[in-house]
Design a protein around this motif. Sequence first.
Motif, PDB file in Angstrom:
ATOM      1  N   VAL A  56      46.066  35.213  36.023  1.00 51.32           N
ATOM      2  CA  VAL A  56      44.787  35.658  36.577  1.00 51.32           C
ATOM      3  C   VAL A  56      44.823  35.416  38.076  1.00 51.32           C
ATOM      4  CG1 VAL A  56      42.294  35.305  36.617  1.00 51.32           C
ATOM      5  CG2 VAL A  56      43.536  35.187  34.448  1.00 51.32           C
ATOM      6  N   VAL A  57      44.551  36.454  38.865  1.00 48.97           N
ATOM      7  CA  VAL A  57      44.590  36.373  40.323  1.00 48.97           C
ATOM      8  C   VAL A  57      43.186  36.615  40.866  1.00 48.97           C
ATOM      9  CG1 VAL A  57      45.687  37.210  42.423  1.00 48.97           C
ATOM     10  CG2 VAL A  57      46.942  37.265  40.251  1.00 48.97           C
ATOM     11  N   ASN A  58      42.712  35.683  41.688  1.00 48.04           N
ATOM     12  CA  ASN A  58      41.391  35.836  42.316  1.00 48.04           C
ATOM     13  C   ASN A  58      41.555  36.686  43.566  1.00 48.04           C
ATOM     14  OD1 ASN A  58      38.901  35.596  43.572  1.00 48.04           O
ATOM     15  ND2 ASN A  58      38.673  33.426  43.087  1.00 48.04           N
ATOM     16  N   ARG A  59      41.022  37.903  43.543  1.00 55.71           N
ATOM     17  CA  ARG A  59      41.125  38.836  44.656  1.00 55.71           C
ATOM     18  C   ARG A  59      39.890  38.811  45.562  1.00 55.71           C
ATOM     19  NH1 ARG A  59      46.454  40.050  44.915  1.00 55.71           N
ATOM     20  NH2 ARG A  59      47.273  40.621  42.855  1.00 55.71           N
ATOM     21  N   GLY A  60      38.913  37.942  45.250  1.00 60.20           N
ATOM     22  CA  GLY A  60      37.695  37.899  46.036  1.00 60.20           C
ATOM     23  C   GLY A  60      37.664  36.719  46.988  1.00 60.20           C
ATOM     24  N   ASN A  61      36.455  36.334  47.405  1.00 60.14           N
ATOM     25  CA  ASN A  61      36.315  35.240  48.365  1.00 60.14           C
ATOM     26  C   ASN A  61      35.455  34.099  47.842  1.00 60.14           C
ATOM     27  OD1 ASN A  61      33.717  36.265  48.470  1.00 60.14           O
ATOM     28  ND2 ASN A  61      33.936  37.175  50.497  1.00 60.14           N
ATOM     29  N   THR A  62      35.253  34.053  46.533  1.00 63.97           N
ATOM     30  CA  THR A  62      34.502  32.965  45.931  1.00 63.97           C
ATOM     31  C   THR A  62      35.235  32.477  44.697  1.00 63.97           C
ATOM     32  OG1 THR A  62      32.348  32.322  45.014  1.00 63.97           O
ATOM     33  CG2 THR A  62      33.109  34.543  44.525  1.00 63.97           C
ATOM     34  N   ALA A  63      35.140  31.182  44.409  1.00 69.09           N
ATOM     35  CA  ALA A  63      35.831  30.608  43.248  1.00 69.09           C
ATOM     36  C   ALA A  63      35.279  31.211  41.958  1.00 69.09           C
ATOM     37  CB  ALA A  63      35.681  29.099  43.243  1.00 69.09           C
ATOM     38  N   LEU A  64      36.163  31.485  41.013  1.00 67.37           N
ATOM     39  CA  LEU A  64      35.773  32.135  39.769  1.00 67.37           C
ATOM     40  C   LEU A  64      36.203  31.314  38.560  1.00 67.37           C
ATOM     41  CD1 LEU A  64      36.772  35.846  40.530  1.00 67.37           C
ATOM     42  CD2 LEU A  64      34.508  34.809  40.716  1.00 67.37           C
ATOM     43  N   THR A  65      35.333  31.288  37.552  1.00 64.93           N
ATOM     44  CA  THR A  65      35.666  30.717  36.250  1.00 64.93           C
ATOM     45  C   THR A  65      35.773  31.888  35.270  1.00 64.93           C
ATOM     46  OG1 THR A  65      34.501  28.659  36.738  1.00 64.93           O
ATOM     47  CG2 THR A  65      34.969  29.135  34.435  1.00 64.93           C
ATOM     48  N   PRO A  66      36.976  32.305  34.902  1.00 61.15           N
ATOM     49  CA  PRO A  66      37.137  33.538  34.121  1.00 61.15           C
ATOM     50  C   PRO A  66      36.776  33.358  32.652  1.00 61.15           C
ATOM     51  CG  PRO A  66      39.268  32.549  34.573  1.00 61.15           C
ATOM     52  CD  PRO A  66      38.261  31.718  35.298  1.00 61.15           C
ATOM     53  N   ARG A  67      36.421  34.487  32.037  1.00 61.55           N
ATOM     54  CA  ARG A  67      36.218  34.588  30.593  1.00 61.55           C
ATOM     55  C   ARG A  67      37.233  35.585  30.042  1.00 61.55           C
ATOM     56  NH1 ARG A  67      31.619  33.064  28.149  1.00 61.55           N
ATOM     57  NH2 ARG A  67      31.555  34.949  26.844  1.00 61.55           N
TER      58      ARG A  67
END
Length: 295
Positions: free
Chosen positions: A175-186
Amino acid sequence: MPSRTGAALRAGAAAAALLLGVPATPAAAAAPGWSAAPAPGAGSAPDAAGRPYFYLEGRPGTVLKDKLSVTNEDKRAHTLRLRGQGAEGTWIAFSARTVKVPARTRADVPFTVTVQPDAAPGDRSGALVVTGGGHRSEVRMHLRISGATLSALSVEDVRVVRAGGGGGAAIRYAVVNRGNTALTPRLAVRADGLFGAVLRRDARTLPVQVPPGKRVRLTERWPDAPALDAVDVRLTVTARGGAHAVASAKYTAAPGWLLAAAAATALGAAGGGGAWLFRRRNRSRMASTESGARA
């Protein structure tokens, strides 16, 4: 004045404890005599219940200000050292890196947090660290960088591999975070074979947080994967802010004996075809030779 009998009994007990291998009760660690907390307002005393940590908010390029309170309840002065901790710790600048606090006194130390101009909007965390006299205290700091946030992610490198030992399979992906805020994926998982559905897992929150620009490799266990089937595996990953990504992979499951038999059949077919081709070429040469002899 303690009696000699009492002292003798205590000494005997300590000696017996050593002989029996029982550790003596350690002395309680001495209190530091000072404490650190966010500075209060209106001249009141620091109250951890009212302000247990620093909370600062600003846009990229701004300078935020606050104060750290160090209270010395000891009968002697303490010299304390201050520094920032965490990824944003380098953004913290104190009015003084070292402060001497007299006995029975409180010192309020101003500091600034300079938000970098290229900082991405979102939540950050760090701490203000105070050390002195062999003791250390941390005061947490939560920093919110305001501005437009972008929630985006991608799912990459999806593959299904047979699990060792107990059988089954494992779905590996990133999973790669492409945005600018921390994410908790589902994550939601589905797999369809030649004769229909073989796996359905509803979306659930994964126990991981992916910072902006970071890649996290994960594994989804599949203990009851089919032993003989051709399967399409589909992963759907979502996160707050509308982040959504889908990726898939194909998985062909077959028992070892069937693979060996297929390989042997293929080799046999290839060998038979080669022999047939050799015999055909040999007959062609013989026919050409006979025609030349008659001429």
